[in-house]
Design a protein around this motif. Structure first.
Motif, PDB file in Angstrom:
ATOM      1  N   PHE A  56       0.851  -1.191   0.000  1.00 28.82           N
ATOM      2  CA  PHE A  56       0.000   0.000   0.000  1.00 28.82           C
ATOM      3  C   PHE A  56       0.884   1.237   0.000  1.00 28.82           C
ATOM      4  N   GLU A  57       0.454   2.277  -0.697  1.00 27.00           N
ATOM      5  CA  GLU A  57       1.126   3.569  -0.560  1.00 27.00           C
ATOM      6  C   GLU A  57       0.343   4.442   0.409  1.00 27.00           C
ATOM      7  N   ALA A  58       1.056   5.020   1.377  1.00 26.83           N
ATOM      8  CA  ALA A  58       0.440   5.936   2.348  1.00 26.83           C
ATOM      9  C   ALA A  58       0.410   7.339   1.753  1.00 26.83           C
ATOM     10  N   VAL A 116       6.014   4.709   2.016  1.00 28.23           N
ATOM     11  CA  VAL A 116       5.826   6.039   2.600  1.00 28.23           C
ATOM     12  C   VAL A 116       6.601   7.057   1.763  1.00 28.23           C
ATOM     13  N   ASN A 117       5.946   8.153   1.421  1.00 25.78           N
ATOM     14  CA  ASN A 117       6.626   9.217   0.669  1.00 25.78           C
ATOM     15  C   ASN A 117       7.536  10.013   1.589  1.00 25.78           C
ATOM     16  N   VAL A 118       8.754  10.216   1.155  1.00 24.12           N
ATOM     17  CA  VAL A 118       9.712  10.969   1.954  1.00 24.12           C
ATOM     18  C   VAL A 118      10.201  12.150   1.132  1.00 24.12           C
ATOM     19  N   LEU A 149      10.520   3.392   1.170  1.00 25.98           N
ATOM     20  CA  LEU A 149      10.491   4.852   1.109  1.00 25.98           C
ATOM     21  C   LEU A 149      10.446   5.276  -0.350  1.00 25.98           C
ATOM     22  N   GLU A 150       9.509   6.153  -0.682  1.00 25.19           N
ATOM     23  CA  GLU A 150       9.427   6.677  -2.044  1.00 25.19           C
ATOM     24  C   GLU A 150       9.974   8.088  -2.059  1.00 25.19           C
ATOM     25  N   MET A 151      10.882   8.358  -2.972  1.00 20.70           N
ATOM     26  CA  MET A 151      11.294   9.744  -3.118  1.00 20.70           C
ATOM     27  C   MET A 151      11.397  10.144  -4.572  1.00 20.70           C
ATOM     28  N   LEU A 176      12.337   4.948  -6.322  1.00 24.44           N
ATOM     29  CA  LEU A 176      12.449   6.231  -7.026  1.00 24.44           C
ATOM     30  C   LEU A 176      11.107   6.569  -7.658  1.00 24.44           C
ATOM     31  N   ASP A 177      10.471   7.639  -7.146  1.00 22.54           N
ATOM     32  CA  ASP A 177       9.110   8.011  -7.540  1.00 22.54           C
ATOM     33  C   ASP A 177       9.124   8.869  -8.809  1.00 22.54           C
ATOM     34  N   ASP A 178       8.014   8.905  -9.491  1.00 20.26           N
ATOM     35  CA  ASP A 178       7.831   9.769 -10.669  1.00 20.26           C
ATOM     36  C   ASP A 178       8.935   9.564 -11.695  1.00 20.26           C
ATOM     37  N   VAL A 197      11.621   1.345  -9.044  1.00 22.03           N
ATOM     38  CA  VAL A 197      11.253   2.634  -9.629  1.00 22.03           C
ATOM     39  C   VAL A 197       9.753   2.646  -9.883  1.00 22.03           C
ATOM     40  N   LYS A 198       9.172   3.834  -9.756  1.00 21.81           N
ATOM     41  CA  LYS A 198       7.761   4.006 -10.071  1.00 21.81           C
ATOM     42  C   LYS A 198       7.655   4.857 -11.330  1.00 21.81           C
ATOM     43  N   LEU A 199       7.181   4.222 -12.379  1.00 25.22           N
ATOM     44  CA  LEU A 199       7.007   4.916 -13.660  1.00 25.22           C
ATOM     45  C   LEU A 199       5.966   6.020 -13.484  1.00 25.22           C
TER      46      LEU A 199
HETATM   47 CA    CA Z   1       4.653   8.349  -4.227  1.00 18.72          CA
END
Ligand code: CA
Ligand code: C2E
Ligand code: CA
Ligand code: CA
Length: 283
Positions: A56-58, A116-118, A149-151, A176-178, A197-199
């Motif tokens: 899950f993403e918070a 969790v987004n950081v 951790l997503e950044m 690695l987000d975005d 990585v998140k496309l």
């Molecule tokens: Ca995110």
């Protein structure tokens, strides 16, 4: 016809409101947290191989007493600017680690994770961030590898690689987000300790648009990022999936990424998660 001046003024006054609410560091911000003005919505991330919930993403939410629901896109940048992001980030991290320990259900993958987004600002103080992580893990008893951790990449991203390694020592995973939108230097993908990585969702939203050049370019980018991530051994998460045709296209690429998007589920308020987990995913 929109009146740009009015819009700009409204935005300006919203920003001022938020600035005032957030700037009242202590005790008012603590109070806002305690009064449950802040909450977390969780969005499932689906494994494409068996459609189990991999994690899950918070996503933080703010119910402002005067302004109502304010999106994190509006208040996170202000919180970063005035220096209260560590406090909000710590709150999210502790709460998310505790929440996930309460969840059960047949559609959950074993060892499902919490992401969790950081903020990059938090990464500037790696010792503090590592402390926050270790405390959250200790008090929740969550296994470290289940915390991701997503950044988002920033221009200063690769300046001090040691920071990433200091955080990595807690045992959590880095995502690695975005991906594909930022300052993308491909070299740091293997020089920094990322696990996934998140496309970025813009690639998915460009599929099936009228502008065929745009559509075709995003197809090529998606293919390239699929093969790049598998070549260097990074897990891939595709976000922003809203329609069946988008999903079908991704399926045909014959990779096994993870999927996230409104097609599977919107972000869900914390108190609705048990209900959500007691009914099979409806696809
Ligand atoms: Ca995110
Ligand atoms: P993000 O990390 O890129 O999060 C994904 C955003 O896309 C979320 O918006 C999510 O609700 C939305 N989304 C999910 N599925 C779909 C879809 O199928 N279509 C579309 N169009 N959108 C989708 P949200 O919740 O408004 O968050 C916005 C941004 O705020 C996040 O972008 C993240 O950068 C930031 N943020 C949220 N929570 C936190 C937090 O706790 N800490 C920090 N530092 N930043 C946060
Ligand atoms: Ca994203
Ligand atoms: Ca983003």
């Amino acid at each position: 016809e929109p009146h740009m001046l009015e819009l700009a003024q409204a935005a300006h006054s919203l920003e001022n409101d938020l600035r005032v609410s957030l700037a009242t560091h202590t005790p008012e911000l603590h109070q806002a947290i305690n009064n449950e003005q802040f909450s977390i919505h969780y969005q499932p991330i689906i494994s494409s191989s068996n459609y189990a919930i991999a994690g899950f993403e918070a996503l933080i939410r703010w119910n402002h007493p005067q302004r109502g629901w304010v999106s994190p896109g509006q208040f996170i940048p202000i919180a970063e600017e005035i220096g209260v992001i560590d406090m909000l980030g710590t709150w999210v991290m502790r709460k998310a680690c505790k929440d996930i320990m309460q969840w059960h259900g047949p559609q959950l993958a074993e060892d499902f994770f919490i992401s969790v987004n950081v903020s990059a600002k938090q990464f500037k103080k790696p010792a503090l961030l590592a402390d926050t992580i270790n405390n959250a893990l200790e008090e929740s008893r969550l296994a470290p590898h289940r915390l991701h951790l997503e950044m988002t990449e920033t221009s200063t991203f690769n300046e001090i690689p040691e920071k990433f390694f200091a955080v990595k020592e807690t045992g959590c995973k880095l995502s690695l987000d975005d991906f594909g939108t930022g300052y993308s230097s491909l070299t740091y993908l293997h020089s920094l300790p990322f696990d996934s990585v998140k496309l970025d969702k813009s690639f998915i939203s460009d599929l099936y648009v009228r502008d065929e050049a745009r559509w075709s370019l995003s197809e090529k980018m998606i293919r390239a990022i699929f093969s790049l991530s598998s070549a260097i051994g990074l897990e891939l998460i595709v976000e922003g999936i809203e329609t069946q045709p988008q999903l079908h296209f991704l399926h045909k690429l014959g990779c096994n990424p993870m999927y996230q998007g409104y097609l599977f589920s919107r972000p869900i308020p914390t108190d609705q998660i048990p209900d959500f987990l007691s009914t099979p995913l409806h696809l």
